[in-house]
Write a protein that holds these residues in place. Structure first.
Motif, PDB file in Angstrom:
ATOM      1  N   GLU A  96       0.831  -1.206   0.000  1.00 41.21           N
ATOM      2  CA  GLU A  96       0.000   0.000   0.000  1.00 41.21           C
ATOM      3  C   GLU A  96       0.865   1.256   0.000  1.00 41.21           C
ATOM      4  O   GLU A  96       0.456   2.303  -0.472  1.00 41.21           O
ATOM      5  CB  GLU A  96      -0.930   0.005   1.225  1.00 41.21           C
ATOM      6  N   ASP A 122      -1.474  -0.693   8.931  1.00 40.51           N
ATOM      7  CA  ASP A 122      -2.802  -0.136   8.698  1.00 40.51           C
ATOM      8  C   ASP A 122      -3.313   0.566   9.955  1.00 40.51           C
ATOM      9  O   ASP A 122      -3.067   0.108  11.067  1.00 40.51           O
ATOM     10  CB  ASP A 122      -3.777  -1.254   8.314  1.00 40.51           C
ATOM     11  N   GLY A 123      -4.021   1.684   9.721  1.00 44.99           N
ATOM     12  CA  GLY A 123      -4.601   2.424  10.853  1.00 44.99           C
ATOM     13  C   GLY A 123      -3.558   3.247  11.579  1.00 44.99           C
ATOM     14  O   GLY A 123      -3.691   3.509  12.784  1.00 44.99           O
ATOM     15  N   ASN A 215     -18.092   4.142  10.202  1.00 48.01           N
ATOM     16  CA  ASN A 215     -17.896   5.549  10.555  1.00 48.01           C
ATOM     17  C   ASN A 215     -19.235   6.260  10.341  1.00 48.01           C
ATOM     18  O   ASN A 215     -19.531   6.764   9.261  1.00 48.01           O
ATOM     19  CB  ASN A 215     -16.803   6.174   9.690  1.00 48.01           C
ATOM     20  N   TYR A 248     -16.676   1.214  16.878  1.00 49.78           N
ATOM     21  CA  TYR A 248     -15.820   1.614  15.751  1.00 49.78           C
ATOM     22  C   TYR A 248     -14.521   2.190  16.283  1.00 49.78           C
ATOM     23  O   TYR A 248     -14.511   3.246  16.915  1.00 49.78           O
ATOM     24  CB  TYR A 248     -16.547   2.643  14.871  1.00 49.78           C
ATOM     25  N   MET A 252      -8.826  -0.853  10.885  1.00 51.95           N
ATOM     26  CA  MET A 252      -9.515  -2.004  10.306  1.00 51.95           C
ATOM     27  C   MET A 252      -9.106  -3.326  10.962  1.00 51.95           C
ATOM     28  O   MET A 252      -9.947  -4.192  11.219  1.00 51.95           O
ATOM     29  CB  MET A 252      -9.235  -2.070   8.807  1.00 51.95           C
ATOM     30  N   TYR A 268     -17.154  -0.372   5.329  1.00 56.42           N
ATOM     31  CA  TYR A 268     -16.646   0.901   4.827  1.00 56.42           C
ATOM     32  C   TYR A 268     -17.270   1.081   3.450  1.00 56.42           C
ATOM     33  O   TYR A 268     -16.740   0.627   2.442  1.00 56.42           O
ATOM     34  CB  TYR A 268     -15.109   1.006   4.795  1.00 56.42           C
ATOM     35  N   LYS A 278     -13.173   3.724   0.826  1.00 57.96           N
ATOM     36  CA  LYS A 278     -11.806   4.161   1.144  1.00 57.96           C
ATOM     37  C   LYS A 278     -10.786   3.032   1.076  1.00 57.96           C
ATOM     38  O   LYS A 278      -9.629   3.244   0.748  1.00 57.96           O
ATOM     39  CB  LYS A 278     -11.800   4.744   2.558  1.00 57.96           C
TER      40      LYS A 278
HETATM   41  P1  AHM Z   1      -4.834   3.777   6.290  1.00 55.86           P
HETATM   42  O1  AHM Z   1      -4.496   2.645   5.358  1.00 55.86           O
HETATM   43  O2  AHM Z   1      -4.443   5.122   5.741  1.00 55.86           O
HETATM   44  O3  AHM Z   1      -4.326   3.552   7.688  1.00 55.86           O
HETATM   45  O4  AHM Z   1      -6.448   3.882   6.349  1.00 55.86           O
HETATM   46  C1  AHM Z   1      -7.179   2.737   6.583  1.00 55.86           C
HETATM   47  C2  AHM Z   1      -7.947   2.890   7.859  1.00 55.86           C
HETATM   48  C3  AHM Z   1      -8.580   1.617   8.316  1.00 55.86           C
HETATM   49  O5  AHM Z   1      -7.757   0.950   9.234  1.00 55.86           O
HETATM   50  C4  AHM Z   1      -9.853   2.061   8.967  1.00 55.86           C
HETATM   51  O6  AHM Z   1     -10.862   1.099   8.907  1.00 55.86           O
HETATM   52  C5  AHM Z   1     -10.223   3.287   8.166  1.00 55.86           C
HETATM   53  O7  AHM Z   1      -9.014   3.781   7.622  1.00 55.86           O
HETATM   54  C6  AHM Z   1     -10.847   4.356   9.001  1.00 55.86           C
HETATM   55  O8  AHM Z   1     -11.197   5.421   8.189  1.00 55.86           O
HETATM   56  P2  AHM Z   1     -12.101   6.632   8.720  1.00 55.86           P
HETATM   57  O9  AHM Z   1     -11.223   7.412   9.641  1.00 55.86           O
HETATM   58  O10 AHM Z   1     -12.472   7.384   7.481  1.00 55.86           O
HETATM   59  O11 AHM Z   1     -13.294   6.068   9.417  1.00 55.86           O
END
Ligand code: AHM
Ligand code: MG
Length: 337
Positions: A96, A122-123, A215, A248, A252, A268, A278
């Motif tokens: 990513e 992630d996150g 969200n 929430y 993720m 999502y 997203k």
């Molecule tokens: P990232 O890859 O930039 O960390 O974004 C992914 C994250 C996920 O872990 C999570 O489910 C989501 O973005 C949360 O998005 P939001 O803040 O829009 O609810």
């Protein structure tokens, strides 16, 4: 051979044990998994130090030892790439964090059968508040011919072709959850010996969940059918175990780890500003859908199974509805109108 029922079994021992159940299995997957596990132990060590950023210095700053501090997601990406580049089984990676895939072109890698895709951390916006974050990965057999560097078509395979997938959650304890067609198993990192040890055998996502995760602040941007579904989640209907609880975290891996263990629905969705939501198909939605499906749950775009989506680009996004069977099916029924 190791007795699988003895008290302590490491990730490596477990995958070797699983491999030996199949006479045709070569052990390549165990090697890859050991390498990914090793990278995640390095990442775990850095994640645990994240709260010391004011003492050790932020990204780009130079610490007292004269070393430049790296952003954690950059660090995680570099570690995974380095470890996999030197793995004996990996022909290339897509991350990513990188615009394009990386094909390893040394003599050994061009003859390796597998490619790995991952979201290294992630996150990561949750790091500042000490909430759980994670590494997500999946492994495919390449479709391009051996003897040459791997190509984009190796990475643009449907999720159905995944050979194995998993995530590591850096939480109150660090855990690696690993899924293959043989099932889903969880391994908790035992810090004193630095090994992931089998702690959650044959994990199943409960068929009926009572938690929904989205969200909800984005509701104004959702379409009418989705709004109707959210009203359903909140409706008073004891006979159907409603309303459901809302949880929430915004990470993720953490939200789906809870969903896998306790049951629930994580979403999502698309909204009027983001036609595909997203989350990324290749690095987030496919591996997570594979894990949840192998545990008996469902991962859907709302229109089709996530694992059936034909990827057309490396960083493609898709809407996702994933988790317990009863809840995902209900969501699909209502959002299709
Ligand atoms: P990232 O890859 O930039 O960390 O974004 C992914 C994250 C996920 O872990 C999570 O489910 C989501 O973005 C949360 O998005 P939001 O803040 O829009 O609810
Ligand atoms: Mg991500």
């Amino acid at each position: 051979m190791m007795n699988p029922n003895r008290h302590l079994m490491t990730l490596d021992e477990f995958t070797v044990y699983q491999t030996r159940q199949f006479s045709h299995a070569t052990g390549e997957m165990s090697t890859l998994l050991r390498d990914i596990g090793l990278a995640c132990k390095f990442i775990n060590k850095q994640v645990n130090k994240a709260g010391l950023v004011d003492i050790l210095g932020a990204h780009g700053a130079v610490n007292v030892q004269g070393e430049e501090q790296m952003k954690l997601d950059v660090f995680a990406n570099d570690v995974l790439i380095n470890v996999l580049q030197h793995s004996s089984e990996c022909a290339g990676i897509a991350s990513e964090e990188n615009d394009d895939f990386l094909a390893f072109d040394d003599d050994h890698s061009v003859n390796s059968k597998y490619v790995v895709m991952f979201d290294p951390l992630d996150g990561s916006s949750n790091i500042d508040v000490n909430a759980s974050i994670g590494t997500i990965f999946c492994i495919y057999k390449r479709v391009s011919p051996l003897g040459k560097p791997c190509t984009q078509e190796d990475f643009l395979q449907k999720g159905r072709n995944i050979m194995a997938a998993g995530y590591v959650i850096y939480g109150s304890s660090t855990m690696l959850v690993y899924a293959s067609r043989l099932g889903v198993n969880g391994f908790t990192l035992e810090p004193s010996i630095g090994e992931f040890c089998l702690s959650h055998r044959d994990m199943k996502c409960p068929e009926k969940g009572k938690i929904y995760s989205i969200n909800q602040g984005n509701t104004a941007k959702y379409d009418d059918n989705l709004k109707r579904f959210l009203d359903y989640c909140m409706s008073e209907d004891k006979a159907n175990s409603l309303p459901w609880s809302h949880r929430y975290i915004g990470s993720m891996v953490a939200d789906l780890h809870r969903t896998l263990i306790k049951g629930g629905l994580f979403m999502y969705p698309a909204d009027c500003k983001n036609a595909n939501g997203k989350l990324r198909l290749l690095y987030e939605c496919n591996p997570m859908s594979y894990i949840i499906e192998m545990a008996g749950g469902i991962g859907s775009t709302g229109q089709e199974a996530i694992l059936d989506v034909q990827p057309t680009e490396l960083h493609q996004r898709v809407p996702i509805f994933i988790g317990s069977k009863n809840q995902v099916e209900k969501a699909i029924e209502i959002i299709r109108g």
